[in-house]
Design a protein around this motif. Structure first.
Motif, PDB file in Angstrom:
ATOM      1  N   LEU A 520       0.828  -1.201   0.000  1.00  0.00           N
ATOM      2  CA  LEU A 520       0.000   0.000   0.000  1.00  0.00           C
ATOM      3  C   LEU A 520       0.868   1.259   0.000  1.00  0.00           C
ATOM      4  CD1 LEU A 520      -3.055   0.689   0.154  1.00  0.00           C
ATOM      5  CD2 LEU A 520      -2.759   0.975   2.622  1.00  0.00           C
ATOM      6  N   PHE A 521       1.946   1.220   0.769  1.00  0.00           N
ATOM      7  CA  PHE A 521       2.817   2.383   0.903  1.00  0.00           C
ATOM      8  C   PHE A 521       4.192   2.086   0.309  1.00  0.00           C
ATOM      9  CE2 PHE A 521      -0.019   2.609   4.757  1.00  0.00           C
ATOM     10  CZ  PHE A 521      -0.835   3.604   4.244  1.00  0.00           C
ATOM     11  N   PHE A 522       4.861   3.117  -0.150  1.00  0.00           N
ATOM     12  CA  PHE A 522       6.140   2.934  -0.823  1.00  0.00           C
ATOM     13  C   PHE A 522       7.002   4.168  -0.621  1.00  0.00           C
ATOM     14  CE2 PHE A 522       2.948   4.643  -3.657  1.00  0.00           C
ATOM     15  CZ  PHE A 522       3.563   5.776  -4.170  1.00  0.00           C
ATOM     16  N   MET A 523       8.285   4.020  -0.910  1.00  0.00           N
ATOM     17  CA  MET A 523       9.213   5.142  -0.759  1.00  0.00           C
ATOM     18  C   MET A 523       9.133   6.051  -1.990  1.00  0.00           C
ATOM     19  SD  MET A 523      12.615   3.602   1.102  1.00  0.00           S
ATOM     20  CE  MET A 523      13.036   2.374  -0.122  1.00  0.00           C
ATOM     21  N   PHE A 524       9.191   7.358  -1.755  1.00  0.00           N
ATOM     22  CA  PHE A 524       9.188   8.326  -2.843  1.00  0.00           C
ATOM     23  C   PHE A 524      10.603   8.643  -3.315  1.00  0.00           C
ATOM     24  CE2 PHE A 524       4.791   8.933  -1.981  1.00  0.00           C
ATOM     25  CZ  PHE A 524       4.259   9.521  -3.125  1.00  0.00           C
ATOM     26  N   GLY A 525      11.600   8.390  -2.481  1.00  0.00           N
ATOM     27  CA  GLY A 525      12.965   8.655  -2.901  1.00  0.00           C
ATOM     28  C   GLY A 525      13.201  10.105  -3.236  1.00  0.00           C
ATOM     29  N   LYS A 526      12.810  10.986  -2.325  1.00  0.00           N
ATOM     30  CA  LYS A 526      12.943  12.422  -2.588  1.00  0.00           C
ATOM     31  C   LYS A 526      14.383  12.799  -2.920  1.00  0.00           C
ATOM     32  CE  LYS A 526      12.005  16.945  -0.488  1.00  0.00           C
ATOM     33  NZ  LYS A 526      11.507  17.650   0.714  1.00  0.00           N
ATOM     34  N   HIS A 527      15.335  12.227  -2.194  1.00  0.00           N
ATOM     35  CA  HIS A 527      16.746  12.546  -2.420  1.00  0.00           C
ATOM     36  C   HIS A 527      17.487  11.408  -3.116  1.00  0.00           C
ATOM     37  CE1 HIS A 527      16.113  16.081  -0.025  1.00  0.00           C
ATOM     38  NE2 HIS A 527      15.710  15.354   0.998  1.00  0.00           N
ATOM     39  N   GLU A 528      16.925  10.212  -3.093  1.00  0.00           N
ATOM     40  CA  GLU A 528      17.511   9.074  -3.797  1.00  0.00           C
ATOM     41  C   GLU A 528      16.463   8.554  -4.775  1.00  0.00           C
ATOM     42  OE1 GLU A 528      18.916   6.210  -1.014  1.00  0.00           O
ATOM     43  OE2 GLU A 528      20.018   7.664   0.164  1.00  0.00           O
ATOM     44  N   THR A 529      16.442   9.145  -5.963  1.00  0.00           N
ATOM     45  CA  THR A 529      15.358   8.905  -6.905  1.00  0.00           C
ATOM     46  C   THR A 529      15.212   7.427  -7.246  1.00  0.00           C
ATOM     47  OG1 THR A 529      16.049  11.012  -7.854  1.00  0.00           O
ATOM     48  CG2 THR A 529      14.348   9.804  -9.030  1.00  0.00           C
ATOM     49  N   GLU A 530      16.318   6.688  -7.288  1.00  0.00           N
ATOM     50  CA  GLU A 530      16.255   5.278  -7.667  1.00  0.00           C
ATOM     51  C   GLU A 530      15.507   4.423  -6.653  1.00  0.00           C
ATOM     52  OE1 GLU A 530      18.905   7.141  -7.634  1.00  0.00           O
ATOM     53  OE2 GLU A 530      19.362   7.375  -9.768  1.00  0.00           O
ATOM     54  N   ALA A 531      15.248   4.983  -5.468  1.00  0.00           N
ATOM     55  CA  ALA A 531      14.501   4.230  -4.447  1.00  0.00           C
ATOM     56  C   ALA A 531      12.996   4.338  -4.649  1.00  0.00           C
ATOM     57  CB  ALA A 531      14.873   4.739  -3.057  1.00  0.00           C
ATOM     58  N   PHE A 532      12.547   5.214  -5.546  1.00  0.00           N
ATOM     59  CA  PHE A 532      11.110   5.412  -5.744  1.00  0.00           C
ATOM     60  C   PHE A 532      10.420   4.086  -6.041  1.00  0.00           C
ATOM     61  CE2 PHE A 532       7.295   6.058  -8.163  1.00  0.00           C
ATOM     62  CZ  PHE A 532       6.685   7.137  -7.541  1.00  0.00           C
ATOM     63  N   GLY A 533       9.292   3.863  -5.363  1.00  0.00           N
ATOM     64  CA  GLY A 533       8.474   2.695  -5.637  1.00  0.00           C
ATOM     65  C   GLY A 533       8.819   1.466  -4.831  1.00  0.00           C
ATOM     66  N   LYS A 534       9.952   1.463  -4.147  1.00  0.00           N
ATOM     67  CA  LYS A 534      10.324   0.302  -3.340  1.00  0.00           C
ATOM     68  C   LYS A 534       9.503   0.264  -2.053  1.00  0.00           C
ATOM     69  CE  LYS A 534      15.169  -0.243  -4.756  1.00  0.00           C
ATOM     70  NZ  LYS A 534      16.570  -0.254  -4.258  1.00  0.00           N
ATOM     71  N   PRO A 535       9.312  -0.928  -1.474  1.00  0.00           N
ATOM     72  CA  PRO A 535       8.649  -0.984  -0.162  1.00  0.00           C
ATOM     73  C   PRO A 535       9.473  -0.230   0.879  1.00  0.00           C
ATOM     74  CG  PRO A 535       8.820  -3.169  -1.156  1.00  0.00           C
ATOM     75  CD  PRO A 535       9.666  -2.263  -1.982  1.00  0.00           C
ATOM     76  N   PHE A 536       8.775   0.289   1.881  1.00  0.00           N
ATOM     77  CA  PHE A 536       9.468   0.971   2.970  1.00  0.00           C
ATOM     78  C   PHE A 536      10.402   0.007   3.691  1.00  0.00           C
ATOM     79  CE2 PHE A 536       6.399   4.531   3.059  1.00  0.00           C
ATOM     80  CZ  PHE A 536       7.283   5.572   3.300  1.00  0.00           C
ATOM     81  N   GLU A 537      11.581   0.481   4.008  1.00  0.00           N
ATOM     82  CA  GLU A 537      12.463  -0.220   4.925  1.00  0.00           C
ATOM     83  C   GLU A 537      12.217   0.348   6.326  1.00  0.00           C
ATOM     84  OE1 GLU A 537      16.284   0.556   3.319  1.00  0.00           O
ATOM     85  OE2 GLU A 537      16.028  -0.800   1.611  1.00  0.00           O
ATOM     86  N   VAL A 538      12.677  -0.369   7.340  1.00  0.00           N
ATOM     87  CA  VAL A 538      12.411   0.062   8.717  1.00  0.00           C
ATOM     88  C   VAL A 538      12.941   1.476   8.955  1.00  0.00           C
ATOM     89  CG1 VAL A 538      12.860  -0.402  11.152  1.00  0.00           C
ATOM     90  CG2 VAL A 538      12.425  -2.293   9.597  1.00  0.00           C
ATOM     91  N   ASP A 539      14.182   1.717   8.548  1.00  0.00           N
ATOM     92  CA  ASP A 539      14.807   3.017   8.827  1.00  0.00           C
ATOM     93  C   ASP A 539      14.070   4.155   8.137  1.00  0.00           C
ATOM     94  OD1 ASP A 539      16.650   1.710  10.341  1.00  0.00           O
ATOM     95  OD2 ASP A 539      18.269   1.797   8.876  1.00  0.00           O
ATOM     96  N   THR A 540      13.724   3.978   6.865  1.00  0.00           N
ATOM     97  CA  THR A 540      13.055   5.050   6.130  1.00  0.00           C
ATOM     98  C   THR A 540      11.644   5.275   6.667  1.00  0.00           C
ATOM     99  OG1 THR A 540      12.505   3.410   4.417  1.00  0.00           O
ATOM    100  CG2 THR A 540      14.374   4.855   4.003  1.00  0.00           C
ATOM    101  N   PHE A 541      10.988   4.205   7.101  1.00  0.00           N
ATOM    102  CA  PHE A 541       9.648   4.336   7.672  1.00  0.00           C
ATOM    103  C   PHE A 541       9.714   5.136   8.970  1.00  0.00           C
ATOM    104  CE2 PHE A 541       5.923   3.054  10.072  1.00  0.00           C
ATOM    105  CZ  PHE A 541       4.927   2.995   9.103  1.00  0.00           C
ATOM    106  N   TRP A 542      10.649   4.775   9.842  1.00  0.00           N
ATOM    107  CA  TRP A 542      10.805   5.486  11.108  1.00  0.00           C
ATOM    108  C   TRP A 542      11.132   6.950  10.870  1.00  0.00           C
ATOM    109  CZ3 TRP A 542      12.141   3.865  16.505  1.00  0.00           C
ATOM    110  CH2 TRP A 542      11.517   2.654  16.833  1.00  0.00           C
ATOM    111  N   GLU A 543      12.031   7.205   9.913  1.00  0.00           N
ATOM    112  CA  GLU A 543      12.440   8.582   9.668  1.00  0.00           C
ATOM    113  C   GLU A 543      11.276   9.400   9.124  1.00  0.00           C
ATOM    114  OE1 GLU A 543      14.714  11.877   9.813  1.00  0.00           O
ATOM    115  OE2 GLU A 543      15.055   9.910  10.710  1.00  0.00           O
ATOM    116  N   THR A 544      10.447   8.798   8.279  1.00  0.00           N
ATOM    117  CA  THR A 544       9.274   9.486   7.744  1.00  0.00           C
ATOM    118  C   THR A 544       8.342   9.915   8.872  1.00  0.00           C
ATOM    119  OG1 THR A 544       9.355   8.310   5.628  1.00  0.00           O
ATOM    120  CG2 THR A 544       7.233   9.229   6.272  1.00  0.00           C
ATOM    121  N   VAL A 545       8.071   9.003   9.802  1.00  0.00           N
ATOM    122  CA  VAL A 545       7.162   9.289  10.914  1.00  0.00           C
ATOM    123  C   VAL A 545       7.776  10.310  11.866  1.00  0.00           C
ATOM    124  CG1 VAL A 545       5.991   8.291  12.921  1.00  0.00           C
ATOM    125  CG2 VAL A 545       6.012   7.057  10.737  1.00  0.00           C
ATOM    126  N   ARG A 546       9.027  10.117  12.219  1.00  0.00           N
ATOM    127  CA  ARG A 546       9.680  11.015  13.178  1.00  0.00           C
ATOM    128  C   ARG A 546       9.733  12.447  12.648  1.00  0.00           C
ATOM    129  NH1 ARG A 546      14.989  10.138  14.289  1.00  0.00           N
ATOM    130  NH2 ARG A 546      14.851  10.892  16.425  1.00  0.00           N
TER     131      ARG A 546
END
Length: 625
Positions: A520-546
């Protein structure tokens, strides 16, 4: 649209399923809650409304005005208590009844149609993003990636993985005459529990971290999995991590657990005792694990105090954060006037990617606030696989989640029941918005280079046009409105060119990532464009929320509070333990996936002594409270 008055809503309530399951005093308590505490704030003429006037007033009052009625009740009832007109315990039945009626209202499809989309047209001005709190020094990564492992290690890891996932069933026993060497009362096979794939990922991470450290410390030595079972090496690694990486002894505990599992894999055909007590290496590793565990127990009290200080947010404040983030989903934004510092009267349309990213962040935070399940479950939500849209008997939609694999299964037994729960109705409209509008829109745009560039606010010919601007500027030809020097203008255009080229070059990777990901949710890769569309990893998910909480709390309360996903479980557990509330701690623990005991510990970590005694200091000696 038909006019929905409170009187009409009460008529619909009477015929509902919910109304058949209430107590005999429900109508009486609801009338008192509305007449004495809610109506007077909604309408001045409702002051001192009599019982016989109640029905006619309800037929005149638009039911939409009850939006926020619980907050009104709490506010007015508190005033009544302060003035000595009533006691705190008196209001429990009134509030419970009002809450039950409001919850029924919010489940009705027509209720949501009474309100326009609350998203503001222009996003509230956002101050500069707060800086991360300076906790521990950031270090460069040292662990290896699987791609860096030699083939013999990859083979070992694959065999160890099969051993862990099958509980040793994949290994043939080679011990000769096991019955003769077995002592009385002992089992022939040692005990090994099968684990879930998600748990093995922790083992794999520990292996990669240890081998990365070993390769740095002993660059000319051969790597092998057996190194993790060397007690001296393990101890050296642990204290290196404590002294240089800022971790605590829990790292040693978890590393020792992985080492013990590897030792069991290596010695499975040698042990004939169920508790592995005939394998000295395993006993040594267990002793090391216990030593680390004792040290960690000493550290834990201080760590828990630090955690508590980072969770200084009440649940009502968290709900304010949700609404603030909803307003950040507006299609337009504004900037500060450089001279006055005031928000500019001019606004500009935001990029589709920016609005969509705001929506995703808002929805993730809203789920965590209203249904604080583990972040792993939110990351794994996938429509019609782990997330399902249903309708109740009255045709009202809702969502439910279903997980075969989950953390409690890995902690207790591979045969644990699946996690199956219904998400709160307050999430349904926003989930619908994401499921049926935003995610399909992004999916459509990502299919083509033109759509991909449109997502980020670019035209496909932007690169060529920017090249032309740079070439013209180099010849001294600048647009009339440009006030900067030619050199500054060229640097700015080259910066924009770099961004556009980076987006174009990332399209095929982003398209492939998105098409392979049904989450349902995915990374946008604002600064790392190649990450766009990948599933959230734990670190990126936590950082998004924090970061979302830091931005919102900075604007709302003047102080950035870096609340992480797990902290919201603590905040919720504390919230449901308020004095006077019905005890729902056990069932709430079932909803969010842990025991009542764990919930008590969560709540205790962020509840001060002052808060514990504040509610009983004045009347603890009174019987039958």
């Amino acid at each position: 649209m038909e006019q929905y008055t409170l009187g009409r809503a009460l008529k619909l309530w009477e015929t509902s399923i919910d109304a058949k399951n209430v107590g005999i005093n429900f109508d009486k308590y609801l009338s008192i809650a509305l007449r004495q505490y809610v109506f007077p704030e909604l309408e001045p003429v409702a002051q001192n409304l009599k019982v016989e006037e109640f029905a006619s007033f309800c037929h005149r009052l638009p039911v939409a005005q009850l939006n926020g009625a619980l907050d009104i009740f709490d506010r007015q009832f508190e005033k009544a208590v302060e003035k000595g007109r009533t006691s705190r315990s008196t209001g429990r039945n009134y509030r419970s009844t009002l809450r039950q009626f409001i919850q029924w209202l919010e489940k009705q499809a027509w209720w949501h149609c009474l309100f326009p989309d609350p998203v503001a047209t222009v996003s509230p001005f956002r101050e500069k993003s707060p800086e991360l709190p300076k906790t521990r020094e950031r270090h460069s990564p040292y662990g290896l990636s699987k791609e860096n492992l030699p083939s013999h290690i990859l083979k070992q890891v694959a065999e160890f993985k099969e051993f862990r996932l099958t509980g040793g069933r994949s290994i043939r026993r080679t011990a000769s005459n096991p019955k003769q060497s077995r002592e009385d009362g002992e089992a022939r096979r040692p005990k090994i529990d099968a684990i879930q794939l998600s748990t093995f990922k922790n083992d794999e991470d520990k292996i990669l971290a240890f081998l990365g450290w070993y390769a740095q410390e002993y660059p000319n030595s051969k790597l092998k999995l057996e190194l993790l079972t060397d007690v001296d090496l393990l101890d050296k690694y642990t204290y290196w991590a404590i002294e240089t990486r800022g971790v605590c002894h829990s790292t040693g505990v978890s590393m020792a657990k992985t080492a013990i599992a590897i030792a069991k894999w290596l010695n499975y055909d040698k042990s004939i005792r169920r508790n592995w007590s005939d394998i000295p290496l395993i006993l040594d590793l267990q002793d090391l694990r216990n030593e680390y565990a004792q040290e960690y127990a000493k550290e834990k009290e201080q760590l828990e105090a630090e955690k508590g200080s980072s969770k200084k947010l009440t649940h009502p404040e968290a709900r304010q954060v949700v609404q603030y983030l909803r307003n950040l989903c507006a299609p337009y934004n504004t900037s500060r006037d450089k001279k006055t510092g005031e928000p500019s009267k001019y606004s500009q349309r935001r990029k589709t990617s920016a609005v969509a990213r705001s929506w995703q962040t808002y929805l993730i935070v809203k789920i965590l606030v209203y249904c604080p399940v583990r972040q792993e479950e939110i990351r794994k939500l996938a429509l019609n696989e782990t997330l399902f849209r249903r309708e109740d008997d009255e045709g009202n939609p809702y969502y439910e989640a279903y997980f075969e694999e989950h953390k409690r299964a890995t902690q207790h037994s591979s045969h644990s029941k699946p996690r199956h729960y219904r998400l709160p109705a307050i999430l349904t409209p926003d989930l619908d918005m994401w499921v049926y509008k935003w995610r399909p829109l992004i999916e459509e745009l990502v299919r083509t280079p033109e759509g991909w560039m449109e997502l980020w606010g670019y035209k496909l010919d932007k690169v060529e046009r920017t090249h032309q601007k740079i070439k013209a500027a180099q010849q001294g030809i600048l647009p009339k409105l440009v006030k900067s020097s030619a050199e500054e203008y060229i640097q700015y255009q080259e910066w924009r060119l770099s961004g556009a080229e980076r987006r174009i070059n990332a399209w095929k990777i982003a398209k492939s990532n998105f098409e392979a990901n049904n989450r349902l949710f995915f990374m946008f890769g604002k600064h790392e464009t190649e990450a766009f569309g990948k599933p959230f990893e734990v670190d990126t998910f936590w950082e998004t929320v924090r970061r979302a909480f830091a931005i919102a709390t900075q604007s709302l309360f003047g102080e950035a509070r870096w609340i992480n996903p797990h902290a919201l479980r603590h905040i919720a557990e504390k919230h449901i333990r308020q004095p006077g509330r019905k005890d729902i701690t056990e069932s709430f623990g079932t909803l969010i996936g842990h025991s009542k005991k764990m919930g008590d510990e969560y709540a205790a970590q962020i509840t001060s002594e002052y808060e514990l005694i504040a509610e009983l200091a004045d009347d603890w000696w009174i019987e039958n409270m």
